[in-house]
Design a protein around this motif. Sequence first.
Motif, short mmCIF file in Angstrom:
data_model
loop_
_atom_site.label_atom_id
_atom_site.label_comp_id
_atom_site.label_asym_id
_atom_site.label_seq_id
_atom_site.Cartn_x
_atom_site.Cartn_y
_atom_site.Cartn_z
N GLU A 139 0.82 -1.21 0.00
CA GLU A 139 0.00 0.00 0.00
C GLU A 139 0.85 1.27 0.00
O GLU A 139 0.50 2.25 -0.65
CB GLU A 139 -0.94 0.00 1.20
CG GLU A 139 -2.00 -1.08 1.11
CD GLU A 139 -2.93 -1.10 2.30
OE1 GLU A 139 -3.22 -0.02 2.84
OE2 GLU A 139 -3.35 -2.20 2.69
N SER A 143 0.69 4.09 -2.78
CA SER A 143 0.42 5.48 -2.39
C SER A 143 1.49 6.42 -2.94
O SER A 143 1.18 7.50 -3.46
CB SER A 143 0.36 5.58 -0.86
OG SER A 143 0.25 6.93 -0.47
N ASP A 153 -6.29 7.26 -8.76
CA ASP A 153 -7.08 6.68 -7.66
C ASP A 153 -7.77 5.40 -8.10
O ASP A 153 -7.77 4.39 -7.39
CB ASP A 153 -8.14 7.67 -7.16
CG ASP A 153 -7.56 8.81 -6.38
OD1 ASP A 153 -6.45 8.66 -5.85
OD2 ASP A 153 -8.22 9.86 -6.29
N ALA A 157 -7.36 1.55 -6.79
CA ALA A 157 -8.52 0.80 -6.32
C ALA A 157 -8.62 -0.55 -7.02
O ALA A 157 -8.90 -1.58 -6.39
CB ALA A 157 -9.80 1.61 -6.53
N LYS A 161 -8.48 -4.18 -5.22
CA LYS A 161 -9.57 -5.15 -5.38
C LYS A 161 -9.03 -6.46 -5.95
O LYS A 161 -9.43 -7.53 -5.52
CB LYS A 161 -10.66 -4.59 -6.29
CG LYS A 161 -11.53 -3.54 -5.65
CD LYS A 161 -12.56 -3.04 -6.65
CE LYS A 161 -13.32 -1.85 -6.10
NZ LYS A 161 -14.19 -1.26 -7.14
N LYS A 165 -8.07 -6.90 -1.39
CA LYS A 165 -8.13 -5.96 -0.28
C LYS A 165 -9.36 -5.07 -0.41
O LYS A 165 -9.86 -4.84 -1.51
CB LYS A 165 -6.88 -5.04 -0.26
CG LYS A 165 -5.58 -5.78 -0.17
CD LYS A 165 -5.25 -6.10 1.24
CE LYS A 165 -3.88 -6.77 1.29
NZ LYS A 165 -3.33 -6.84 2.56
N GLU A 166 -9.82 -4.57 0.72
CA GLU A 166 -10.95 -3.66 0.73
C GLU A 166 -10.48 -2.27 0.30
O GLU A 166 -9.39 -1.85 0.63
CB GLU A 166 -11.56 -3.56 2.13
CG GLU A 166 -12.30 -4.80 2.55
CD GLU A 166 -13.53 -5.05 1.71
OE1 GLU A 166 -14.25 -4.09 1.39
OE2 GLU A 166 -13.77 -6.22 1.35
N VAL A 167 -11.35 -1.57 -0.43
CA VAL A 167 -11.04 -0.22 -0.90
C VAL A 167 -11.97 0.75 -0.21
O VAL A 167 -13.17 0.50 -0.10
CB VAL A 167 -11.21 -0.14 -2.43
CG1 VAL A 167 -10.89 1.25 -2.93
CG2 VAL A 167 -10.35 -1.16 -3.11
N ASP A 168 -11.39 1.86 0.24
CA ASP A 168 -12.20 2.88 0.93
C ASP A 168 -13.11 3.61 -0.02
O ASP A 168 -12.80 4.04 -1.04
CB ASP A 168 -11.29 3.92 1.61
CG ASP A 168 -10.43 3.26 2.68
OD1 ASP A 168 -10.79 2.17 3.12
OD2 ASP A 168 -9.41 3.87 3.05
#
Length: 168
Positions: A139, A143, A153, A157, A161, A165-168
């Motif tokens: 991550e 970033s 972005d 994402a 996915k 992993k979970e995406v905000d």
Amino acid sequence: MARREEAIKRTEEAKTRIMKLVEQAQKAFESAERAEKQLERARERASRARRRRQRTVQRFLSEYRRITGLSIRETQKAIGWMSMNLDPEMEREALERRKRVFKEMIDEASDWADMMAVINRMAYEARKIIAFKNLANYEELLSAAWQLGYLTDSEVAIIMKYGGKEVD
């Protein structure tokens, strides 16, 4: 005589005005020289800053490749492929297609060198796919790539996915 004195006086006044103009011109030249020197120093600072940024970016790209096993360009190219394979069923179908292609390649191999080339190609593709799956574990690197403008972005994402992993 008065005319002569008046002419001398006007000449003296003209000389005084000329001397003032010469002084102003000299000050303007000195000011311009100082400004040119400042401009040159600013250009040198900007050039050094650009070189420092380029070296830093190159170090980042090298570190990214060393850690992930992928280049930024490979990551960018794979985003579309990853987005199509977010669905597990689609990914299974892609795997089955690749298995059929490799089976055909193995069947067409005429000697051990061809067989080895096919095996190496399979291993290379498997390593790439595993590396793409593992990208989501980095991550901080993603970033940093986003902050440097290498990834958007939505691309980050998709990577997250695809890696599960979970995406905000």
